[in-house]
Design a protein around this motif. Sequence first.
Motif, PDB file in Angstrom:
ATOM      1  N   ALA A  53       4.510   1.719   1.446  1.00  0.00           N
ATOM      2  CA  ALA A  53       5.373   2.670   0.742  1.00  0.00           C
ATOM      3  C   ALA A  53       4.946   4.075   1.152  1.00  0.00           C
ATOM      4  CB  ALA A  53       5.264   2.497  -0.764  1.00  0.00           C
ATOM      5  N   VAL A  54       5.874   4.842   1.670  1.00  0.00           N
ATOM      6  CA  VAL A  54       5.620   6.234   2.044  1.00  0.00           C
ATOM      7  C   VAL A  54       5.731   7.090   0.781  1.00  0.00           C
ATOM      8  CG1 VAL A  54       6.479   8.177   3.411  1.00  0.00           C
ATOM      9  CG2 VAL A  54       6.495   5.856   4.367  1.00  0.00           C
ATOM     10  N   VAL A  85       0.832  -1.190   0.000  1.00  0.00           N
ATOM     11  CA  VAL A  85       0.000   0.000   0.000  1.00  0.00           C
ATOM     12  C   VAL A  85       0.874   1.250   0.000  1.00  0.00           C
ATOM     13  CG1 VAL A  85      -1.878  -1.195   1.176  1.00  0.00           C
ATOM     14  CG2 VAL A  85      -0.214   0.106   2.525  1.00  0.00           C
ATOM     15  N   VAL A  86       0.335   2.322  -0.556  1.00  0.00           N
ATOM     16  CA  VAL A  86       1.054   3.589  -0.667  1.00  0.00           C
ATOM     17  C   VAL A  86       0.266   4.645   0.086  1.00  0.00           C
ATOM     18  CG1 VAL A  86       2.058   5.284  -2.226  1.00  0.00           C
ATOM     19  CG2 VAL A  86       1.870   2.883  -2.951  1.00  0.00           C
ATOM     20  N   CYS A  87       0.925   5.335   1.008  1.00  0.00           N
ATOM     21  CA  CYS A  87       0.247   6.311   1.867  1.00  0.00           C
ATOM     22  C   CYS A  87       1.008   7.637   1.876  1.00  0.00           C
ATOM     23  CB  CYS A  87       0.169   5.815   3.305  1.00  0.00           C
ATOM     24  SG  CYS A  87      -0.415   4.127   3.513  1.00  0.00           S
ATOM     25  N   THR A  88       0.288   8.726   1.646  1.00  0.00           N
ATOM     26  CA  THR A  88       0.850  10.065   1.821  1.00  0.00           C
ATOM     27  C   THR A  88       0.639  10.507   3.266  1.00  0.00           C
ATOM     28  OG1 THR A  88      -1.199  11.258   1.356  1.00  0.00           O
ATOM     29  CG2 THR A  88       0.181  10.658  -0.542  1.00  0.00           C
ATOM     30  N   PRO A  89       1.255  11.626   3.658  1.00  0.00           N
ATOM     31  CA  PRO A  89       0.837  12.267   4.905  1.00  0.00           C
ATOM     32  C   PRO A  89      -0.616  12.735   4.782  1.00  0.00           C
ATOM     33  CG  PRO A  89       2.964  13.120   4.170  1.00  0.00           C
ATOM     34  CD  PRO A  89       2.407  12.312   3.040  1.00  0.00           C
ATOM     35  N   TYR A 110       9.940   4.147  -0.441  1.00  0.00           N
ATOM     36  CA  TYR A 110       9.703   5.591  -0.333  1.00  0.00           C
ATOM     37  C   TYR A 110       9.676   6.191  -1.725  1.00  0.00           C
ATOM     38  CZ  TYR A 110      10.461  10.496   1.062  1.00  0.00           C
ATOM     39  OH  TYR A 110      10.352  11.857   1.242  1.00  0.00           O
ATOM     40  N   LYS A 111       8.592   6.904  -2.039  1.00  0.00           N
ATOM     41  CA  LYS A 111       8.512   7.654  -3.290  1.00  0.00           C
ATOM     42  C   LYS A 111       8.551   9.134  -2.955  1.00  0.00           C
ATOM     43  CE  LYS A 111       5.694   8.937  -7.258  1.00  0.00           C
ATOM     44  NZ  LYS A 111       4.337   8.999  -7.859  1.00  0.00           N
ATOM     45  N   ASP A 112       9.594   9.828  -3.424  1.00  0.00           N
ATOM     46  CA  ASP A 112       9.689  11.257  -3.185  1.00  0.00           C
ATOM     47  C   ASP A 112       9.434  12.006  -4.490  1.00  0.00           C
ATOM     48  OD1 ASP A 112      10.102  13.802  -2.320  1.00  0.00           O
ATOM     49  OD2 ASP A 112      12.024  13.406  -1.338  1.00  0.00           O
ATOM     50  N   SER A 113       8.305  12.717  -4.529  1.00  0.00           N
ATOM     51  CA  SER A 113       7.933  13.528  -5.692  1.00  0.00           C
ATOM     52  C   SER A 113       8.070  15.015  -5.392  1.00  0.00           C
ATOM     53  CB  SER A 113       6.493  13.214  -6.120  1.00  0.00           C
ATOM     54  OG  SER A 113       6.378  11.893  -6.579  1.00  0.00           O
ATOM     55  N   CYS A 114       9.031  15.368  -4.535  1.00  0.00           N
ATOM     56  CA  CYS A 114       9.219  16.775  -4.195  1.00  0.00           C
ATOM     57  C   CYS A 114       9.777  17.579  -5.364  1.00  0.00           C
ATOM     58  CB  CYS A 114      10.140  16.910  -2.985  1.00  0.00           C
ATOM     59  SG  CYS A 114      11.854  16.447  -3.310  1.00  0.00           S
ATOM     60  N   ILE A 130       7.885  15.676   3.557  1.00  0.00           N
ATOM     61  CA  ILE A 130       8.591  14.735   4.429  1.00  0.00           C
ATOM     62  C   ILE A 130      10.094  15.007   4.313  1.00  0.00           C
ATOM     63  CG2 ILE A 130       9.038  12.312   4.957  1.00  0.00           C
ATOM     64  CD1 ILE A 130       6.351  11.649   3.631  1.00  0.00           C
ATOM     65  N   GLU A 131      10.689  15.473   5.366  1.00  0.00           N
ATOM     66  CA  GLU A 131      12.104  15.825   5.325  1.00  0.00           C
ATOM     67  C   GLU A 131      12.979  14.568   5.364  1.00  0.00           C
ATOM     68  OE1 GLU A 131      12.673  18.561   8.529  1.00  0.00           O
ATOM     69  OE2 GLU A 131      11.417  20.111   7.590  1.00  0.00           O
ATOM     70  N   PRO A 132      14.201  14.645   4.818  1.00  0.00           N
ATOM     71  CA  PRO A 132      15.074  13.463   4.776  1.00  0.00           C
ATOM     72  C   PRO A 132      15.283  12.812   6.142  1.00  0.00           C
ATOM     73  CG  PRO A 132      15.942  15.161   3.343  1.00  0.00           C
ATOM     74  CD  PRO A 132      14.794  15.777   4.065  1.00  0.00           C
TER      75      PRO A 132
END
Length: 305
Positions: free
Chosen positions: A139-140, A105-109, A168-172, A151-153
């Motif tokens: 997966a965050v 599962v994939v979850c955002t804040p 972890y997927k970072d789309s920043c 989400i900070e490093p």
Amino acid sequence: MKNKERFGGIIPPLVTPLLPDETLDVVTTKQLIEYLIQNNVNGIFVNGTSGEAMRVTESVWEGITRLALETVNGRVPVFCGAIDTSTLRVIERIRRIEAMGGELVVCTPPFYLKSFGQDEILRHYDKICSSVSKNIQIAVYNIPSTTGANIEPETIAKLADYDNIVAYKDSCADFEQVQHDLFQLADKDICMFNGAEDLCAASMLFGAQGCIPGLANFYPELFVRLYQLCRKGEVAESVRLQEQISEIRKCLHVGTSWMAVMKYLLKREGFGHDTVSSPIPPLNDEHRRSIDAILERAGVSRRER
């Protein structure tokens, strides 16, 4: 580092094909999934941002989750979006996904209300991890442009210590942050994905295990090839291919909604309709001609189906 080995590569965030009445286009969804698997993608992500997860109806959300799990049938991992505005709503979605046979599962804040910072993010994922089945892997997903929470490093480094957080997927879309993610996660048992197409080559050459790019719905072979080049450390050819991808990406700025462009690309590549969820404005003929011209200059031709 089992999660870095188990996951990685190119994971298209599946566009949700809709019929003109905005119900799920089952036939096209199956065709798109088969097309992506045949082109050697490493997984499928349903009900993400590109899938209009927070705009489609609950029946479409559930329908595409179930259909993806059945169609893929274990051939590649299926990442199932469990994105919602509060912790308990996310947990409810996760339980529905598990009942359908999903495990990833994939979850955002949480979002909609103003974010209260990194402590809120940590509490959110802590409660999710402690409340769901041990069979569930999480997966965050960091996408501050839509959630208003970044989400900070240092925060993802703390979350990476949870046993059921595996990716972890970072789309920043900020390479400085992505680079610090990679530094923080280098010795953590978590797979790192980049979600910004313009940073695919840079992130993978610097050590990300893969990318989750929306345009891979339509041009999977370009992204799979880029992943292979980056794995081999072939910098010059990776940069050349990244330049082509960045040229293609210019089409997403045509019209008033990038989502409408994505749906036009779906239809342009021979998959069903270009229906977007209401009330996104559709493209007009001038927009379509502009997109076609951008793709022609980028060396992309229509596929025959």
